[in-house]
Design an enzyme around this catalytic site. Structure first.
Site, short mmCIF file in Angstrom:
data_model
loop_
_atom_site.label_atom_id
_atom_site.label_comp_id
_atom_site.label_asym_id
_atom_site.label_seq_id
_atom_site.Cartn_x
_atom_site.Cartn_y
_atom_site.Cartn_z
N ARG A 146 0.83 -1.22 0.00
CA ARG A 146 0.00 0.00 0.00
C ARG A 146 0.87 1.27 0.00
NH1 ARG A 146 -2.78 -3.94 -0.75
NH2 ARG A 146 -4.62 -4.52 0.45
N SER A 175 -10.82 0.28 3.82
CA SER A 175 -10.01 0.03 5.02
C SER A 175 -9.41 1.34 5.50
CB SER A 175 -8.87 -0.94 4.71
OG SER A 175 -9.39 -2.11 4.13
N GLU A 209 -4.45 4.21 6.45
CA GLU A 209 -4.25 4.05 5.00
C GLU A 209 -4.88 5.24 4.27
OE1 GLU A 209 -5.05 0.12 3.18
OE2 GLU A 209 -6.27 1.23 1.75
P1 FAD Z 1 -8.49 9.57 -4.34
O1 FAD Z 1 -9.12 9.14 -3.06
O2 FAD Z 1 -9.14 10.65 -5.10
O3 FAD Z 1 -6.97 9.96 -4.05
C1 FAD Z 1 -6.14 9.13 -3.27
C2 FAD Z 1 -4.72 9.72 -3.27
O4 FAD Z 1 -4.17 9.65 -4.57
C3 FAD Z 1 -4.68 11.19 -2.86
O5 FAD Z 1 -3.48 11.43 -2.19
C4 FAD Z 1 -4.69 11.92 -4.21
O6 FAD Z 1 -4.11 13.20 -4.14
C5 FAD Z 1 -3.86 10.97 -5.06
N1 FAD Z 1 -4.23 10.97 -6.48
C6 FAD Z 1 -5.43 10.63 -7.01
N2 FAD Z 1 -5.37 10.68 -8.35
C7 FAD Z 1 -4.12 11.05 -8.67
C8 FAD Z 1 -3.43 11.29 -9.90
N3 FAD Z 1 -4.02 11.15 -11.10
N4 FAD Z 1 -2.13 11.69 -9.84
C9 FAD Z 1 -1.49 11.85 -8.66
N5 FAD Z 1 -2.10 11.64 -7.46
C10 FAD Z 1 -3.39 11.25 -7.48
N6 FAD Z 1 -7.93 0.15 -1.90
C11 FAD Z 1 -7.19 -0.96 -2.14
O7 FAD Z 1 -5.96 -0.85 -2.33
N7 FAD Z 1 -7.76 -2.19 -2.18
C12 FAD Z 1 -9.07 -2.38 -2.01
O8 FAD Z 1 -9.57 -3.51 -2.07
C13 FAD Z 1 -9.89 -1.24 -1.73
N8 FAD Z 1 -11.22 -1.36 -1.48
C14 FAD Z 1 -11.97 -0.27 -1.19
C15 FAD Z 1 -13.34 -0.44 -0.94
C16 FAD Z 1 -14.14 0.66 -0.67
C17 FAD Z 1 -15.61 0.45 -0.38
C18 FAD Z 1 -13.57 1.96 -0.68
C19 FAD Z 1 -14.44 3.15 -0.46
C20 FAD Z 1 -12.22 2.14 -0.90
C21 FAD Z 1 -11.39 1.02 -1.16
N9 FAD Z 1 -10.02 1.15 -1.41
C22 FAD Z 1 -9.26 0.03 -1.68
C23 FAD Z 1 -9.36 2.47 -1.36
C24 FAD Z 1 -9.45 3.25 -2.70
O9 FAD Z 1 -10.48 2.77 -3.50
C25 FAD Z 1 -8.14 3.16 -3.49
O10 FAD Z 1 -7.07 3.66 -2.74
C26 FAD Z 1 -8.21 3.94 -4.81
O11 FAD Z 1 -7.06 3.71 -5.58
C27 FAD Z 1 -8.40 5.44 -4.61
O12 FAD Z 1 -8.69 5.99 -5.88
P2 FAD Z 1 -9.34 7.42 -6.02
O13 FAD Z 1 -9.33 7.76 -7.47
O14 FAD Z 1 -10.63 7.47 -5.33
O15 FAD Z 1 -8.25 8.29 -5.27
P1 NAP Z 2 -10.38 -10.82 4.60
O1 NAP Z 2 -10.51 -11.73 3.43
O2 NAP Z 2 -11.36 -10.91 5.72
O3 NAP Z 2 -8.93 -10.96 5.22
C1 NAP Z 2 -8.52 -10.14 6.31
C2 NAP Z 2 -7.09 -9.70 6.09
O4 NAP Z 2 -6.28 -10.85 6.03
C3 NAP Z 2 -6.95 -8.97 4.78
O5 NAP Z 2 -6.70 -7.65 5.08
C4 NAP Z 2 -5.81 -9.67 4.04
O6 NAP Z 2 -4.67 -8.83 3.87
C5 NAP Z 2 -5.39 -10.80 4.95
N1 NAP Z 2 -5.44 -12.08 4.21
C6 NAP Z 2 -6.53 -12.86 3.97
N2 NAP Z 2 -6.15 -13.98 3.32
C7 NAP Z 2 -4.81 -13.90 3.16
C8 NAP Z 2 -3.84 -14.74 2.57
N3 NAP Z 2 -4.17 -15.91 2.03
N4 NAP Z 2 -2.54 -14.33 2.56
C9 NAP Z 2 -2.18 -13.16 3.11
N5 NAP Z 2 -3.07 -12.31 3.69
C10 NAP Z 2 -4.36 -12.67 3.72
O7 NAP Z 2 -10.32 -9.30 4.11
P2 NAP Z 2 -11.45 -8.34 3.56
O8 NAP Z 2 -11.56 -7.18 4.45
O9 NAP Z 2 -12.68 -9.12 3.18
O10 NAP Z 2 -10.76 -7.85 2.21
C11 NAP Z 2 -10.53 -8.73 1.15
C12 NAP Z 2 -9.45 -8.16 0.25
O11 NAP Z 2 -9.87 -6.91 -0.26
C13 NAP Z 2 -8.14 -7.92 0.98
O12 NAP Z 2 -7.07 -8.23 0.13
C14 NAP Z 2 -8.17 -6.44 1.29
O13 NAP Z 2 -6.89 -5.85 1.31
C15 NAP Z 2 -8.99 -5.89 0.14
N6 NAP Z 2 -9.74 -4.70 0.59
C16 NAP Z 2 -9.04 -3.55 0.74
C17 NAP Z 2 -9.69 -2.39 1.14
C18 NAP Z 2 -8.94 -1.08 1.24
O14 NAP Z 2 -9.57 -0.05 1.37
N7 NAP Z 2 -7.63 -1.11 1.18
C19 NAP Z 2 -11.06 -2.41 1.41
C20 NAP Z 2 -11.73 -3.61 1.27
C21 NAP Z 2 -11.06 -4.77 0.85
P3 NAP Z 2 -4.45 -7.79 2.68
O15 NAP Z 2 -5.32 -6.63 3.03
O16 NAP Z 2 -3.00 -7.49 2.77
O17 NAP Z 2 -4.84 -8.43 1.39
#
Ligand code: FAD
Ligand code: NAP
Length: 338
Positions: free
Chosen positions: A164, A238, A334
């Site tokens: 991340r 998250s 995050e």
């Molecule tokens: P923004 O929120 O608009 O911006 C995020 C950051 O990036 C800010 O610092 C902004 O300034 C910068 N930025 C945005 N666009 C640009 C650009 N073009 N150039 C330079 N900087 C820029 N994230 C995960 O990694 N995995 C997931 O599974 C995941 N699941 C999510 C589920 C939900 C329900 C929600 C609400 C969020 C989730 N996220 C997840 C977080 C989010 O979706 C990601 O981080 C996504 O990449 C953010 O994109 P955005 O366009 O909305 O960025």
């Molecule tokens: P989950 O499946 O309940 O698992 C909980 C956590 O355990 C996750 O955060 C994941 O880490 C870790 N995990 C599960 N299985 C794993 C494996 N086999 N090896 C290593 N790590 C493992 O999680 P969840 O909340 O439903 O999310 C599912 C996936 O979507 C995850 O990968 C999560 O990162 C992603 N997600 C991200 C966001 C966001 O905003 N960043 C929001 C929703 C979902 P990791 O997070 O490192 O994968």
């Protein structure tokens, strides 16, 4: 020519639905618009915020500067044997790109189905889900340098991707605006189902030899069942990163809490499931004023309707303190705080 707006509410532009105001706002639909925008502002004194889909942001106050919303469209691709280089504009909705690739049978993005936000933000925190990270399919990106107006290409090794993390969140924070991203995908799929609930869900549906479309469909179904939909309840996914700790710290923790949910991480470190730590502190589904944690996943903080960004932030402080007191583990946010 890009049109500047004054004093606008950012509520429609962030998935937490926080009602902060921006002094100035402009939407960019072409890379060349960026030059025009920066010819009109003092790039050294003007505070700049680059906005994609606003799905990884928490506004704790009004923004006293210029918000640049990136809406550069376009998806194209070049095939080379089994390999496909897909190029997408920074403003393309991430899940539209995933859908496009799954539809064309270009494998690599299917585990990242339904992540909100834009293509341009995907390298910023090296988005990841279900065992796949952006870095696994990233080829390069182009970016506008705010200080000079130059367009620069960033290769994989330039980006310093981590868990991340990337160079854009650290050393180069606030210095570049990503305008497009190139992905290396493959027509021969490597199906990845060994993570989270994917295999169990495929089994439940009696799918024995899943295609990338099956994986995408199942990931979407799991996500919809587990995560709050930002269009009905404000959230940014998250709120905290999963902590990655060293072996020594883990041994102490494990001796006290043998049930602690953990996974191996690179460099002999251990990744803890932050959602589990938070849940064990009694926060899952907790409602505090207008904010709280989601009932199905304690890692997700929500806005129950009228929360201020500060209220959500203060609640996140409470969680950090509780997890530290019980487990002696530091949680880091995050979500980007502004
Ligand atoms: P923004 O929120 O608009 O911006 C995020 C950051 O990036 C800010 O610092 C902004 O300034 C910068 N930025 C945005 N666009 C640009 C650009 N073009 N150039 C330079 N900087 C820029 N994230 C995960 O990694 N995995 C997931 O599974 C995941 N699941 C999510 C589920 C939900 C329900 C929600 C609400 C969020 C989730 N996220 C997840 C977080 C989010 O979706 C990601 O981080 C996504 O990449 C953010 O994109 P955005 O366009 O909305 O960025
Ligand atoms: P989950 O499946 O309940 O698992 C909980 C956590 O355990 C996750 O955060 C994941 O880490 C870790 N995990 C599960 N299985 C794993 C494996 N086999 N090896 C290593 N790590 C493992 O999680 P969840 O909340 O439903 O999310 C599912 C996936 O979507 C995850 O990968 C999560 O990162 C992603 N997600 C991200 C966001 C966001 O905003 N960043 C929001 C929703 C979902 P990791 O997070 O490192 O994968």
């Amino acid at each position: 020519m890009p049109v500047f707006q004054e004093s606008i509410s950012l509520k429609p532009f962030n998935t937490f639905r926080i009602d902060s105001k921006a002094d100035r706002f402009v939407e960019i639909k072409r890379e060349s618009d960026l030059k025009a925008v920066f010819d009109g502002v003092d790039r050294y004194t003007q505070e700049i915020l680059v906005l994609g889909g606003g799905s990884n942001m928490l506004f704790t106050k009004d923004f006293k500067g210029l918000v640049i919303k990136i809406s550069i469209p376009g998806i194209s691709y070049v095939e080379n044997g089994d390999e496909v280089i897909v190029t997408a504009g920074a403003g393309v909705v991430w899940n539209d790109l995933v859908t496009f690739c799954v539809h064309h049978d270009f494998a690599g993005l299917e585990n990242l189905t339904l992540i909100p936000g834009t293509v341009g933000a995907s390298p910023i925190q090296n988005i990841g889900a279900y065992g796949v990270e952006l870095k696994d399919v990233f080829s390069s990106c182009t970016a506008f340098e705010i200080a000079t107006g130059d367009i620069k290409k960033f290769t994989y090794s330039d980006c310093n991707f981590g868990y991340r993390e990337s160079v854009f969140k650290n050393k180069l924070k606030g210095k570049y605006i990503i305008t497009s991203v190139n992905f290396t995908l493959n027509k021969k799929a490597t199906i990845r189902t060994q993570y989270g609930a994917i295999a169990a869900e495929l089994e439940r549906r009696n799918i024995k030899q899943p295609s990338i479309a099956d994986v995408s469909m199942v990931v979407a179904a799991i996500r919809v069942s587990k995560l709050p939909d930002p269009s009905t309840i404000g959230n940014a996914g998250s709120f905290f990163k999963n902590p990655v700790i060293d072996k020594k710290q883990f041994e102490v923790l494990f001796a006290k809490f043998p049930e602690v949910v953990h996974y191996p991480a690179p460099a002999e470190k251990i990744k803890l499931a932050a959602g589990w730590l938070i849940e064990q502190c009694g926060f899952k589904g907790k409602v505090v004023g207008q904010t709280g944690t989601w009932k199905n996943q304690a890692l997700v903080l929500v806005n129950h309707g009228y929360a201020s960004g500060q209220e959500v932030y203060d609640f996140s402080e409470q969680i950090i303190r509780a997890v530290h007191a019980k487990f002696n583990v530091a949680l880091n946010r995050e979500v980007n705080i502004f």
